[in-house]
Design a protein around this motif. Sequence first.
Motif, PDB file in Angstrom:
ATOM      1  N   LEU A 171       0.703  -1.151   0.000  1.00  0.00           N
ATOM      2  CA  LEU A 171      -0.027   0.176  -0.081  1.00  0.00           C
ATOM      3  C   LEU A 171       0.879   1.222  -0.082  1.00  0.00           C
ATOM      4  CD1 LEU A 171      -2.814   1.434   0.109  1.00  0.00           C
ATOM      5  CD2 LEU A 171      -2.477   0.963   2.674  1.00  0.00           C
ATOM      6  N   VAL A 172       2.107   1.308   0.783  1.00  0.00           N
ATOM      7  CA  VAL A 172       2.743   2.492   0.903  1.00  0.00           C
ATOM      8  C   VAL A 172       3.516   2.579  -0.418  1.00  0.00           C
ATOM      9  CG1 VAL A 172       4.940   3.414   1.906  1.00  0.00           C
ATOM     10  CG2 VAL A 172       3.085   2.472   3.348  1.00  0.00           C
ATOM     11  N   ARG A 173       3.997   1.440  -0.914  1.00  0.00           N
ATOM     12  CA  ARG A 173       4.489   1.431  -2.504  1.00  0.00           C
ATOM     13  C   ARG A 173       3.446   2.395  -3.463  1.00  0.00           C
ATOM     14  NH1 ARG A 173       5.327  -4.146  -3.933  1.00  0.00           N
ATOM     15  NH2 ARG A 173       6.371  -4.028  -1.958  1.00  0.00           N
ATOM     16  N   TRP A 174       2.410   1.868  -3.396  1.00  0.00           N
ATOM     17  CA  TRP A 174       1.328   2.362  -4.087  1.00  0.00           C
ATOM     18  C   TRP A 174       1.276   4.167  -3.926  1.00  0.00           C
ATOM     19  CZ3 TRP A 174      -3.856   3.627  -2.955  1.00  0.00           C
ATOM     20  CH2 TRP A 174      -4.736   4.092  -4.436  1.00  0.00           C
ATOM     21  N   LEU A 175       1.201   4.300  -2.399  1.00  0.00           N
ATOM     22  CA  LEU A 175       0.931   5.857  -2.171  1.00  0.00           C
ATOM     23  C   LEU A 175       2.263   6.479  -2.570  1.00  0.00           C
ATOM     24  CD1 LEU A 175      -0.641   5.227   1.228  1.00  0.00           C
ATOM     25  CD2 LEU A 175      -1.753   6.220  -0.769  1.00  0.00           C
ATOM     26  N   LEU A 176       3.363   6.046  -2.484  1.00  0.00           N
ATOM     27  CA  LEU A 176       4.548   6.641  -2.733  1.00  0.00           C
ATOM     28  C   LEU A 176       4.665   7.231  -4.512  1.00  0.00           C
ATOM     29  CD1 LEU A 176       7.197   4.909  -0.783  1.00  0.00           C
ATOM     30  CD2 LEU A 176       6.398   7.228  -0.561  1.00  0.00           C
ATOM     31  N   GLY A 177       4.227   5.992  -5.149  1.00  0.00           N
ATOM     32  CA  GLY A 177       3.861   6.302  -6.699  1.00  0.00           C
ATOM     33  C   GLY A 177       3.023   7.289  -7.004  1.00  0.00           C
ATOM     34  N   HIS A 178       2.256   7.585  -6.261  1.00  0.00           N
ATOM     35  CA  HIS A 178       1.151   8.543  -6.514  1.00  0.00           C
ATOM     36  C   HIS A 178       1.611   9.698  -5.685  1.00  0.00           C
ATOM     37  CE1 HIS A 178      -1.355   5.374  -7.903  1.00  0.00           C
ATOM     38  NE2 HIS A 178      -2.188   6.225  -8.725  1.00  0.00           N
ATOM     39  N   GLY A 179       2.636  10.082  -5.209  1.00  0.00           N
ATOM     40  CA  GLY A 179       3.084  11.353  -4.279  1.00  0.00           C
ATOM     41  C   GLY A 179       2.615  11.599  -3.244  1.00  0.00           C
ATOM     42  N   PRO A 181       2.331  11.770   0.631  1.00  0.00           N
ATOM     43  CA  PRO A 181       3.507  11.912   1.827  1.00  0.00           C
ATOM     44  C   PRO A 181       2.607  11.203   3.161  1.00  0.00           C
ATOM     45  CG  PRO A 181       2.462  13.877   1.622  1.00  0.00           C
ATOM     46  CD  PRO A 181       1.760  13.444   0.677  1.00  0.00           C
ATOM     47  N   ILE A 182       3.465  10.808   4.001  1.00  0.00           N
ATOM     48  CA  ILE A 182       3.053  10.155   5.011  1.00  0.00           C
ATOM     49  C   ILE A 182       2.186  10.993   5.937  1.00  0.00           C
ATOM     50  CG2 ILE A 182       4.894  11.081   6.678  1.00  0.00           C
ATOM     51  CD1 ILE A 182       4.943   8.009   7.909  1.00  0.00           C
ATOM     52  N   GLY A 183       2.193  12.182   6.051  1.00  0.00           N
ATOM     53  CA  GLY A 183       1.382  13.194   6.784  1.00  0.00           C
ATOM     54  C   GLY A 183      -0.106  13.065   6.439  1.00  0.00           C
ATOM     55  N   SER A 184      -0.485  12.666   5.044  1.00  0.00           N
ATOM     56  CA  SER A 184      -1.574  12.659   4.502  1.00  0.00           C
ATOM     57  C   SER A 184      -2.294  11.318   4.880  1.00  0.00           C
ATOM     58  CB  SER A 184      -1.822  12.733   2.946  1.00  0.00           C
ATOM     59  OG  SER A 184      -1.310  14.070   2.500  1.00  0.00           O
ATOM     60  N   LEU A 185      -1.389  10.264   4.889  1.00  0.00           N
ATOM     61  CA  LEU A 185      -1.860   8.869   5.530  1.00  0.00           C
ATOM     62  C   LEU A 185      -2.106   8.970   6.758  1.00  0.00           C
ATOM     63  CD1 LEU A 185      -2.177   5.843   4.707  1.00  0.00           C
ATOM     64  CD2 LEU A 185       0.091   5.688   5.286  1.00  0.00           C
ATOM     65  N   VAL A 186      -1.369   9.656   7.493  1.00  0.00           N
ATOM     66  CA  VAL A 186      -1.652   9.648   9.083  1.00  0.00           C
ATOM     67  C   VAL A 186      -2.997  10.288   9.143  1.00  0.00           C
ATOM     68  CG1 VAL A 186      -0.854  10.633  11.350  1.00  0.00           C
ATOM     69  CG2 VAL A 186       1.139   9.616   9.907  1.00  0.00           C
ATOM     70  N   ARG A 187      -3.320  11.458   8.715  1.00  0.00           N
ATOM     71  CA  ARG A 187      -4.682  11.922   8.877  1.00  0.00           C
ATOM     72  C   ARG A 187      -5.558  10.847   8.478  1.00  0.00           C
ATOM     73  NH1 ARG A 187      -6.401  17.109   9.855  1.00  0.00           N
ATOM     74  NH2 ARG A 187      -8.495  17.546   9.127  1.00  0.00           N
ATOM     75  N   THR A 188      -5.473  10.399   7.376  1.00  0.00           N
ATOM     76  CA  THR A 188      -6.541   9.218   6.982  1.00  0.00           C
ATOM     77  C   THR A 188      -6.606   8.345   7.947  1.00  0.00           C
ATOM     78  OG1 THR A 188      -6.063   9.835   4.529  1.00  0.00           O
ATOM     79  CG2 THR A 188      -7.131   7.869   5.149  1.00  0.00           C
ATOM     80  N   LEU A 189      -5.496   7.584   8.448  1.00  0.00           N
ATOM     81  CA  LEU A 189      -5.694   6.695   9.352  1.00  0.00           C
ATOM     82  C   LEU A 189      -6.266   7.110  10.840  1.00  0.00           C
ATOM     83  CD1 LEU A 189      -1.996   4.995   9.357  1.00  0.00           C
ATOM     84  CD2 LEU A 189      -3.985   3.900   8.798  1.00  0.00           C
ATOM     85  N   LYS A 190      -6.138   8.322  11.149  1.00  0.00           N
ATOM     86  CA  LYS A 190      -6.837   8.778  12.237  1.00  0.00           C
ATOM     87  C   LYS A 190      -8.338   8.799  11.977  1.00  0.00           C
ATOM     88  CE  LYS A 190      -3.336  11.986  13.998  1.00  0.00           C
ATOM     89  NZ  LYS A 190      -3.160  13.568  14.370  1.00  0.00           N
ATOM     90  N   ARG A 191      -8.673   9.100  10.807  1.00  0.00           N
ATOM     91  CA  ARG A 191     -10.181   9.077  10.583  1.00  0.00           C
ATOM     92  C   ARG A 191     -10.618   7.557  10.694  1.00  0.00           C
ATOM     93  NH1 ARG A 191     -10.077  11.315   5.910  1.00  0.00           N
ATOM     94  NH2 ARG A 191     -10.140  13.419   6.572  1.00  0.00           N
ATOM     95  N   VAL A 192     -10.013   6.706   9.956  1.00  0.00           N
ATOM     96  CA  VAL A 192     -10.223   5.251  10.074  1.00  0.00           C
ATOM     97  C   VAL A 192     -10.263   4.746  11.210  1.00  0.00           C
ATOM     98  CG1 VAL A 192      -9.474   2.990   9.159  1.00  0.00           C
ATOM     99  CG2 VAL A 192      -9.302   4.731   7.769  1.00  0.00           C
ATOM    100  N   TYR A 193      -9.236   5.047  12.282  1.00  0.00           N
ATOM    101  CA  TYR A 193      -9.441   4.572  13.604  1.00  0.00           C
ATOM    102  C   TYR A 193     -10.547   5.130  14.294  1.00  0.00           C
ATOM    103  CZ  TYR A 193      -5.088   2.378  14.924  1.00  0.00           C
ATOM    104  OH  TYR A 193      -3.990   1.381  14.804  1.00  0.00           O
ATOM    105  N   LEU A 194     -11.014   6.287  13.922  1.00  0.00           N
ATOM    106  CA  LEU A 194     -12.107   6.832  14.732  1.00  0.00           C
ATOM    107  C   LEU A 194     -13.389   6.262  14.359  1.00  0.00           C
ATOM    108  CD1 LEU A 194     -11.378  10.858  14.814  1.00  0.00           C
ATOM    109  CD2 LEU A 194     -11.110   9.419  16.759  1.00  0.00           C
ATOM    110  N   ASP A 195     -13.324   5.928  12.941  1.00  0.00           N
ATOM    111  CA  ASP A 195     -14.701   5.283  12.592  1.00  0.00           C
ATOM    112  C   ASP A 195     -14.928   3.921  12.833  1.00  0.00           C
ATOM    113  OD1 ASP A 195     -15.216   7.266  10.814  1.00  0.00           O
ATOM    114  OD2 ASP A 195     -14.590   6.609   8.878  1.00  0.00           O
ATOM    115  N   GLU A 196     -13.814   3.126  13.195  1.00  0.00           N
ATOM    116  CA  GLU A 196     -13.779   1.784  13.724  1.00  0.00           C
ATOM    117  C   GLU A 196     -13.975   1.758  15.244  1.00  0.00           C
ATOM    118  OE1 GLU A 196     -13.762  -0.867  11.943  1.00  0.00           O
ATOM    119  OE2 GLU A 196     -13.859   0.474  10.102  1.00  0.00           O
TER     120      GLU A 196
END
Length: 291
Positions: free
Chosen positions: A29-37, A39-54
């Motif tokens: 997944l990270v390999r795919w994200l890096l290929g689309h430019g 950055p980790i900050g955007s992923l962390v924000r998305t992870l926070k939202r997913v954590y809250l939903d779950e």
Amino acid sequence: MSVPFSESDPAADPSAPVLADAAVMLAPLVRWLLGHGVPIGSLVRTLKRVYLDEARGELSRRGQRVTDSALSVLSGVHRKDVRALQAETPVERDLAPTPAAMLFTRWITDAGCRDAAGRVLERLPRQGPAPSFEALAREVCRDVHPRTLLQELGRLGLVREDGDEVLRLSDRFVLPGRDPAAAQAMAVNVADHLAAAVRNLACEDPLARLLEQSVFAEGLSAQAAAELGDVAREIWAEALQRMVHEAERRLADDAAAGRGGAARMRFGSYFYMEDGDEDRARAADTGQGPG
């Protein structure tokens, strides 16, 4: 492949083994994200939202009140972020296949679209009674005009108009990697695959576990691995045809009996091959040891 993870002592941190397994799953997944430019900050924000939903769902299952404090304690997301993220509108993804995907699948699985030898017809009349492209389109979706579905499948490079006929250019529904819908299809497929695996880990009854199996072989030549990929496609084509027929039969039975519900299913199959030389080169580039 080895994946670096926290150097914390597993004995002192019981989550360390789980995080090590999560790192293996996250690597592609990270390999795919890096290929689309991304950055980790955007992923962390998305992870926070997913954590809250779950976390919200987990609190509800436990019968506990869903409050900002409870969400923060369970998820580890700071209360300030909990309030900010809850104010955002989540991006919804449709889990169902598109009308174009359903039409193409019907073409390659419907018995009425086969010749006397049982082969899938490569050409269908564009209009007229079944078997025709128009008839298939109206069976699959009455809300979208057959011409619109034809244009969409043409845009995807899966069919082409040839006079009064429609020529099928592929034996399976595969979206171009550049198409945004391809990433969306990947997301829901991978999510359901992972959901089945996670559910099985929590299931004590072997007979109640969902199908989630794979076949592994190593020491193969690149040619042998590619040939096994062809075998996998042949097996999947047979499984696809039967599963579509069985699903349609049960949907018809439910409709005839006047019953229905919110249950859904997804049945898939995957095949992956990796060249050992490429794997070692990537490991050297990233400073990882051989996996």
